[in-house]
Design an enzyme around this catalytic site. Structure first.
Site, short mmCIF file in Angstrom:
data_model
loop_
_atom_site.label_atom_id
_atom_site.label_comp_id
_atom_site.label_asym_id
_atom_site.label_seq_id
_atom_site.Cartn_x
_atom_site.Cartn_y
_atom_site.Cartn_z
N LYS A 95 41.54 54.81 37.95
CA LYS A 95 40.75 53.89 38.78
C LYS A 95 39.38 54.48 39.13
CE LYS A 95 44.41 50.94 40.33
NZ LYS A 95 45.25 50.40 41.39
N ARG A 135 52.48 54.36 38.95
CA ARG A 135 52.12 53.43 37.86
C ARG A 135 50.95 54.03 37.09
NH1 ARG A 135 48.53 49.26 37.02
NH2 ARG A 135 49.37 47.44 35.92
C1 9MG Z 1 48.77 45.39 38.44
N1 9MG Z 1 48.23 46.52 39.16
C2 9MG Z 1 47.03 47.13 38.94
N2 9MG Z 1 46.88 48.15 39.80
C3 9MG Z 1 48.00 48.18 40.57
C4 9MG Z 1 48.43 48.98 41.63
O1 9MG Z 1 47.68 49.95 42.12
N3 9MG Z 1 49.63 48.74 42.17
C5 9MG Z 1 50.41 47.74 41.70
N4 9MG Z 1 51.61 47.53 42.31
N5 9MG Z 1 50.05 46.93 40.70
C6 9MG Z 1 48.87 47.16 40.15
#
Ligand code: 9MG
Length: 268
Positions: free
Chosen positions: A212, A247
């Protein structure tokens, strides 16, 4: 397929969107997404997150039919990979279809605030990830503002947990996510990362920091693919602060780093 709860899990990201697979027709998009999902599982992903609508800053919504056509064929096919699959969607119609097709989790960056979202998932046993977002993807990074970001995100998540329970959804199904980068400045994101132990008192935490802008801002790396090392460091900090799922794009690197970190912490 249940989501293991005995160890921190690495969730691999599978985008089925034209901006991720720009080479044309639907068949190719699906084949590329499936190949990618297989590679992520081979690299150690314990769970996959499948999404058919980009939620990046500045992105626009896609019609429900298009999202269904992107996600469902891939969801049906990835079951054979033998790991639980989460579907990232804000749309109740997609949630219903995903649940019917065996999704293990619905990951809603909009926090199940759409009309009919709770009803779409209530009569299943799949896990639900409630994320915090200020604003909407199109405009959320324009001027994010909070008096106390941690208290406000915590209050939002507590309120959505209460709403889920009032809708008849067992608390044991719920995960929460502070939504790094979703209507947050670098300082807001860092405050939330430090506050994960506090948020984890509400429900198990899923954290998404991978590649990010905050990683770019901290490292000076403009290109998202160059942010791997920074993303791995952020994932480790998230786990140290209580996240149960991270994630990520870079599964192999995160899995290796987590193995070393867990062993060194006596948690292997
Ligand atoms: C779909 N998506 C993109 N970034 C995300 C994040 O930080 N958390 C979650 N739960 N979904 C995300």
């Amino acid at each position: 397929m249940p989501i293991p709860a005995d160890r921190p899990l690495v969730m691999g990201i599978v985008n089925v969107t034209p901006d991720s697979f720009s080479d044309g027709g639907r068949y190719l998009d699906h084949a590329a997404a499936l190949d990618h999902a297989g590679a992520l599982v081979a690299a150690g992903a314990a769970i996959l997150d499948l999404g058919g609508e980009s939620t990046r800053p500045g992105s626009l919504p896609v019609p429900v039919e298009a999202e269904l056509a992107r996600v469902l064929p891939v969801l049906q096919a990835v079951h054979d990979l033998g790991v639980p699959v989460s579907v990232d969607t804000m749309k109740p119609a997609v949630m219903r279809a995903a649940v019917a097709a065996g999704a293990a989790m619905i990951n809603d960056v909009y926090g199940f605030r759409a009309e009919g979202a709770w009803e779409a998932v209530r009569d299943s046993d799949c896990a639900l990830c409630i994320m915090h977002m200020q604003g909407e993807p199109r405009s959320m990074q324009v001027a994010p503002r909070y008096d106390d970001v941690v208290a406000e995100v915590e209050a939002f998540l507590a309120d959505r947990i209460a709403a889920a329970e009032a809708a008849g959804i067992a608390r044991a199904r719920l995960w929460i996510d502070p939504g790094f980068g979703f209507g947050k400045s670098l300082e807001h994101n860092l405050a939330l990362l430090r506050a994960l132990p506090r948020l984890a008192r509400l429900a198990p935490v899923l954290a998404g920091l991978s590649r990010k802008r905050m990683i770019g801002a901290l490292t000076g790396r403009e290109v998202p693919a160059d942010r791997v090392a920074g993303s791995v460091a952020a994932a480790l900090r998230a786990v140290e602060n209580g996240a149960g799922i991270v994630r990520v794009h870079d599964v192999a690197e995160t899995v290796d780093a987590l193995k070393v970190w867990l062993a060194s912490a006596g948690r292997a």
